[in-house]
Design a protein around this motif. Sequence first.
Motif, PDB file in Angstrom:
ATOM      1  N   VAL A  17       0.846  -1.180   0.000  1.00 43.37           N
ATOM      2  CA  VAL A  17       0.000   0.000   0.000  1.00 43.37           C
ATOM      3  C   VAL A  17       0.887   1.237   0.000  1.00 43.37           C
ATOM      4  CG1 VAL A  17      -1.797   1.253   1.263  1.00 43.37           C
ATOM      5  CG2 VAL A  17      -1.749  -1.230   1.333  1.00 43.37           C
ATOM      6  N   SER A  19       1.480   5.031   0.978  1.00 40.72           N
ATOM      7  CA  SER A  19       0.998   6.054   1.913  1.00 40.72           C
ATOM      8  C   SER A  19       1.852   7.304   1.714  1.00 40.72           C
ATOM      9  CB  SER A  19       1.063   5.568   3.356  1.00 40.72           C
ATOM     10  OG  SER A  19       2.374   5.249   3.731  1.00 40.72           O
ATOM     11  N   ILE A  42      -3.022   6.075   1.100  1.00 43.78           N
ATOM     12  CA  ILE A  42      -3.409   6.359   2.482  1.00 43.78           C
ATOM     13  C   ILE A  42      -2.675   7.627   2.909  1.00 43.78           C
ATOM     14  CG2 ILE A  42      -3.509   5.485   4.842  1.00 43.78           C
ATOM     15  CD1 ILE A  42      -5.116   3.843   2.748  1.00 43.78           C
ATOM     16  N   PRO A  49      -2.523   6.767  10.172  1.00 46.12           N
ATOM     17  CA  PRO A  49      -3.388   6.916   9.002  1.00 46.12           C
ATOM     18  C   PRO A  49      -4.616   7.767   9.345  1.00 46.12           C
ATOM     19  CG  PRO A  49      -3.552   4.686   9.905  1.00 46.12           C
ATOM     20  CD  PRO A  49      -2.497   5.400  10.687  1.00 46.12           C
ATOM     21  N   ILE A  52      -7.888   8.770   3.190  1.00 38.45           N
ATOM     22  CA  ILE A  52      -7.576   8.080   1.938  1.00 38.45           C
ATOM     23  C   ILE A  52      -7.912   9.017   0.782  1.00 38.45           C
ATOM     24  CG2 ILE A  52      -9.866   7.009   1.810  1.00 38.45           C
ATOM     25  CD1 ILE A  52      -8.488   4.532   0.532  1.00 38.45           C
ATOM     26  N   SER A  83     -12.009   1.833   7.809  1.00 38.42           N
ATOM     27  CA  SER A  83     -11.083   0.715   7.619  1.00 38.42           C
ATOM     28  C   SER A  83     -11.687  -0.558   8.187  1.00 38.42           C
ATOM     29  CB  SER A  83      -9.754   1.016   8.323  1.00 38.42           C
ATOM     30  OG  SER A  83      -9.945   1.086   9.727  1.00 38.42           O
ATOM     31  N   PRO A 106      -9.087   0.454   3.311  1.00 37.76           N
ATOM     32  CA  PRO A 106      -7.803   0.151   3.947  1.00 37.76           C
ATOM     33  C   PRO A 106      -7.964  -0.917   5.036  1.00 37.76           C
ATOM     34  CG  PRO A 106      -8.188   2.516   3.849  1.00 37.76           C
ATOM     35  CD  PRO A 106      -9.471   1.851   3.476  1.00 37.76           C
ATOM     36  N   LEU A 108      -6.436  -2.237   8.492  1.00 38.19           N
ATOM     37  CA  LEU A 108      -5.601  -1.813   9.608  1.00 38.19           C
ATOM     38  C   LEU A 108      -5.609  -2.867  10.701  1.00 38.19           C
ATOM     39  CD1 LEU A 108      -5.979   0.963   8.176  1.00 38.19           C
ATOM     40  CD2 LEU A 108      -6.124   1.989  10.410  1.00 38.19           C
ATOM     41  N   LYS A 112      -2.135   0.190  12.328  1.00 32.29           N
ATOM     42  CA  LYS A 112      -1.077   0.144  11.313  1.00 32.29           C
ATOM     43  C   LYS A 112      -1.684  -0.359  10.007  1.00 32.29           C
ATOM     44  CE  LYS A 112       2.299   1.140  14.135  1.00 32.29           C
ATOM     45  NZ  LYS A 112       2.638   2.519  14.260  1.00 32.29           N
ATOM     46  N   VAL A 113      -1.357   0.305   8.908  1.00 33.58           N
ATOM     47  CA  VAL A 113      -1.853  -0.107   7.601  1.00 33.58           C
ATOM     48  C   VAL A 113      -1.121  -1.378   7.182  1.00 33.58           C
ATOM     49  CG1 VAL A 113      -2.134   0.548   5.185  1.00 33.58           C
ATOM     50  CG2 VAL A 113      -2.321   2.292   6.970  1.00 33.58           C
ATOM     51  N   ILE A 116      -4.901  -3.262   1.646  1.00 38.97           N
ATOM     52  CA  ILE A 116      -6.108  -2.615   1.147  1.00 38.97           C
ATOM     53  C   ILE A 116      -6.920  -3.674   0.411  1.00 38.97           C
ATOM     54  CG2 ILE A 116      -5.086  -1.834  -1.033  1.00 38.97           C
ATOM     55  CD1 ILE A 116      -6.735   0.809  -0.614  1.00 38.97           C
TER      56      ILE A 116
END
Length: 153
Positions: A17, A19, A42, A49, A52, A83, A106, A108, A112-113, A116
């Motif tokens: 992803v 960001s 993101i 985060p 988006i 998310s 997204p 998470l 934390k990402v 997606i």
Amino acid sequence: MKNGKTITIEDVMTKSVISVDASMTINETAKMMEDAKVGAVIIMENNVPIGIVTDKDFAVKVAAHAYEISSPIKQIMSSPLLSINSDESVRNAADLMFERRVRKLPVLNDDKVVGIITATDIVNLLAVSVEEDIRDMYFHSVAKIYTNYSPYN
């Protein structure tokens, strides 16, 4: 492959992803998305985060409001960030996307990402599913969509 009812988001999500920091410009972010060939990024602030931005945001928000491309990307992001957790079912993701009218969600874990999931990922899952799972997913979706139109509710 798992049963269609137990497939988790982690099984189908895209793990890489992009960001960007909220202070990046609209133009810089668009170039980054084009280079990476992605439809969403993101937006991060202090490594958290917060939103988006999708390719649709560029087409609608930037063009419709004539934002300067040197404006911060934060200006056009969708926030608060909607998310989902990676251990939830794909069905839950589809339900959330349907209810909130989004096509990119997204993923998470502990803020934390980690990935997606997109509507395309869910359609691609149908392509490799067994007939029973396809039927189940179809009837689940159709029943949900038409509940609003039923004279019996």
